[in-house]
Design an enzyme around this catalytic site. Structure first.
Site, short mmCIF file in Angstrom:
data_model
loop_
_atom_site.label_atom_id
_atom_site.label_comp_id
_atom_site.label_asym_id
_atom_site.label_seq_id
_atom_site.Cartn_x
_atom_site.Cartn_y
_atom_site.Cartn_z
NE ARG A 62 -41.30 -1.80 24.44
CZ ARG A 62 -41.87 -1.20 25.18
NH1 ARG A 62 -42.83 -0.19 24.72
NH2 ARG A 62 -41.25 -0.87 26.61
CD GLU A 99 -38.57 4.74 39.48
OE1 GLU A 99 -38.88 4.67 38.26
OE2 GLU A 99 -38.29 6.09 39.62
#
Ligand code: AMP
Length: 174
Positions: A62, A99
């Site tokens: 993005r 994560e």
């Protein structure tokens, strides 16, 4: 409404995407509106202040949308930092922790020359791992980072703390 407020009003919060507990900041309503998209690019370009930027560096994927348009506005070059395995030439790489596990980003080793003035752009600063890896790549190439600039900053995640003493700007903070 002030410029940033028009962007804030258009941004869409999508709860539980891509997984439970994450509130995803969906930029597509800004991208899809000519006036709002132009406003977002102008405000990001203004984070360069009066510096003569040589290259705008965007982070996969993005970040590319904003960085390429900002580069055009500043009459600067555009350089992609990509996820590992996408760039065809010789690269430098930096890994960062997600994560679950690790991710690796790369830049072409000749994409930036020592001392060039760089604006580093991504859509969103969350925990800062992605941007910190990008900063490490630019530091390796001895770039002069004028600003690390985001459309959106999730301040409660304190990603700024990972970016050392570089100048950091965000158009919208939450
Ligand atoms: P981080 O490395 O944690 O700072 O994550 C930053 C990257 O993940 C950015 O390139 C964003 O595109 C994406 N990201 C992280 N959290 C969100 C969120 N809540 N909404 C939209 N994108 C996000």
């Amino acid at each position: 409404m002030a410029d940033a407020d028009t962007l804030r009003a258009a941004l869409r919060d999508v709860p539980d995407f891509p997984k439970p507990g994450i509130i995803f900041k969906d930029i597509t309503p800004i991208l899809g509106d000519g006036e709002l998209f132009q406003t977002s690019i102008r405000l990001l370009a203004e984070t360069a202040s009066d510096a003569a930027i040589d290259k705008v560096v965007g982070i996969d994927a993005r970040g590319f949308i904003f960085a390429a348009a900002v580069a055009d506005r500043l009459k600067a070059g555009f350089v992609p930092i990509r996820k590992k395995g996408k760039l065809p030439w010789k690269t430098r790489e930096a890994s960062y922790t997600l994560e679950y596990g690790e991710a690796v980003v790369e830049i072409h080793q000749d994409a930036v020359n020592p001392g060039e003035k760089i604006l580093l752009v991504d859509d969103l600063l969350a925990t800062g791992g992605t941007a910190a890896a990008a900063v490490r790549l630019l530091d390796q190439l001895e770039a002069e980072i004028v600003s690390v600039s985001f459309l959106i900053e999730l301040t409660f995640l304190e990603g700024r703390a990972k970016l050392g003493d570089h100048s950091i700007s965000s158009v919208l903070s939450y």
